[in-house]
Design a protein around this motif. Sequence first.
Motif, PDB file in Angstrom:
ATOM      1  N   ASP A 237       9.143  -0.545  -3.970  1.00  0.00           N
ATOM      2  CA  ASP A 237      10.091  -0.189  -2.917  1.00  0.00           C
ATOM      3  C   ASP A 237       9.499   0.839  -1.960  1.00  0.00           C
ATOM      4  N   GLY A 238       8.763   1.791  -2.507  1.00  0.00           N
ATOM      5  CA  GLY A 238       8.155   2.842  -1.697  1.00  0.00           C
ATOM      6  C   GLY A 238       6.789   2.482  -1.151  1.00  0.00           C
ATOM      7  N   ARG A 239       6.281   1.279  -1.495  1.00  0.00           N
ATOM      8  CA  ARG A 239       4.948   0.822  -1.077  1.00  0.00           C
ATOM      9  C   ARG A 239       3.894   1.880  -1.402  1.00  0.00           C
ATOM     10  N   MET A 240       3.870   2.234  -2.678  1.00  0.00           N
ATOM     11  CA  MET A 240       2.993   3.287  -3.135  1.00  0.00           C
ATOM     12  C   MET A 240       2.358   2.905  -4.467  1.00  0.00           C
ATOM     13  N   ALA A 241       1.107   3.309  -4.656  1.00  0.00           N
ATOM     14  CA  ALA A 241       0.407   3.129  -5.926  1.00  0.00           C
ATOM     15  C   ALA A 241      -0.043   4.504  -6.391  1.00  0.00           C
ATOM     16  N   ALA A 242       0.050   4.746  -7.693  1.00  0.00           N
ATOM     17  CA  ALA A 242      -0.390   6.022  -8.267  1.00  0.00           C
ATOM     18  C   ALA A 242      -1.500   5.740  -9.269  1.00  0.00           C
ATOM     19  N   LEU A 243      -2.608   6.463  -9.114  1.00  0.00           N
ATOM     20  CA  LEU A 243      -3.765   6.299  -9.969  1.00  0.00           C
ATOM     21  C   LEU A 243      -4.043   7.634 -10.638  1.00  0.00           C
ATOM     22  N   GLY A 244      -4.031   7.644 -11.971  1.00  0.00           N
ATOM     23  CA  GLY A 244      -4.231   8.892 -12.698  1.00  0.00           C
ATOM     24  C   GLY A 244      -4.969   8.678 -13.994  1.00  0.00           C
ATOM     25  N   PRO A 245      -5.102   9.747 -14.769  1.00  0.00           N
ATOM     26  CA  PRO A 245      -5.727   9.629 -16.085  1.00  0.00           C
ATOM     27  C   PRO A 245      -4.954   8.640 -16.950  1.00  0.00           C
ATOM     28  N   LEU A 246      -5.549   8.194 -18.027  1.00  0.00           N
ATOM     29  CA  LEU A 246      -4.876   7.245 -18.919  1.00  0.00           C
ATOM     30  C   LEU A 246      -3.493   7.741 -19.289  1.00  0.00           C
ATOM     31  N   GLY A 247      -2.523   6.869 -19.125  1.00  0.00           N
ATOM     32  CA  GLY A 247      -1.152   7.195 -19.478  1.00  0.00           C
ATOM     33  C   GLY A 247      -0.921   7.048 -20.973  1.00  0.00           C
TER      34      GLY A 247
ATOM     35  N   VAL B 218     -10.407   4.026 -18.147  1.00  0.00           N
ATOM     36  CA  VAL B 218     -10.521   5.452 -17.863  1.00  0.00           C
ATOM     37  C   VAL B 218      -9.362   5.981 -17.024  1.00  0.00           C
ATOM     38  N   SER B 219      -8.541   5.071 -16.471  1.00  0.00           N
ATOM     39  CA  SER B 219      -7.425   5.485 -15.630  1.00  0.00           C
ATOM     40  C   SER B 219      -6.261   4.517 -15.797  1.00  0.00           C
ATOM     41  N   THR B 220      -5.097   4.952 -15.308  1.00  0.00           N
ATOM     42  CA  THR B 220      -3.905   4.097 -15.341  1.00  0.00           C
ATOM     43  C   THR B 220      -3.334   4.002 -13.930  1.00  0.00           C
ATOM     44  N   LEU B 221      -3.001   2.779 -13.537  1.00  0.00           N
ATOM     45  CA  LEU B 221      -2.455   2.489 -12.217  1.00  0.00           C
ATOM     46  C   LEU B 221      -0.998   2.054 -12.367  1.00  0.00           C
ATOM     47  N   THR B 222      -0.124   2.633 -11.562  1.00  0.00           N
ATOM     48  CA  THR B 222       1.282   2.233 -11.534  1.00  0.00           C
ATOM     49  C   THR B 222       1.688   1.998 -10.076  1.00  0.00           C
ATOM     50  N   PHE B 223       2.737   1.218  -9.892  1.00  0.00           N
ATOM     51  CA  PHE B 223       3.195   0.860  -8.554  1.00  0.00           C
ATOM     52  C   PHE B 223       4.651   1.232  -8.345  1.00  0.00           C
TER      53      PHE B 223
END
Length: 68
Positions: A24-34, A16-21
């Motif tokens: 370098d920025g120590r960040m994760a992005a969680l959003g709708p399916l890519g 139901v969602s897509t996670l990307t990292f």
Amino acid sequence: MEDRICSKVACRREAVSTLTFDYDGRMAALGPLGAGNDPHAHDLCAEHTDRMSVPAGWVVLKHESLRE
């Protein structure tokens, strides 16, 4: 269209969602399916989306549709 399943090992639930990292920025992005063609993106089911965690010091950016 082919169903997309969760990327977690042994999980066969519908994604139901897509996670990307951004390591370098120590960040994760969680959003709708890519789009589904990014080898560095991870699709997650609803349960794994809710339970997702990141290392201490990282920031999680959630798309508005996934905020509680």
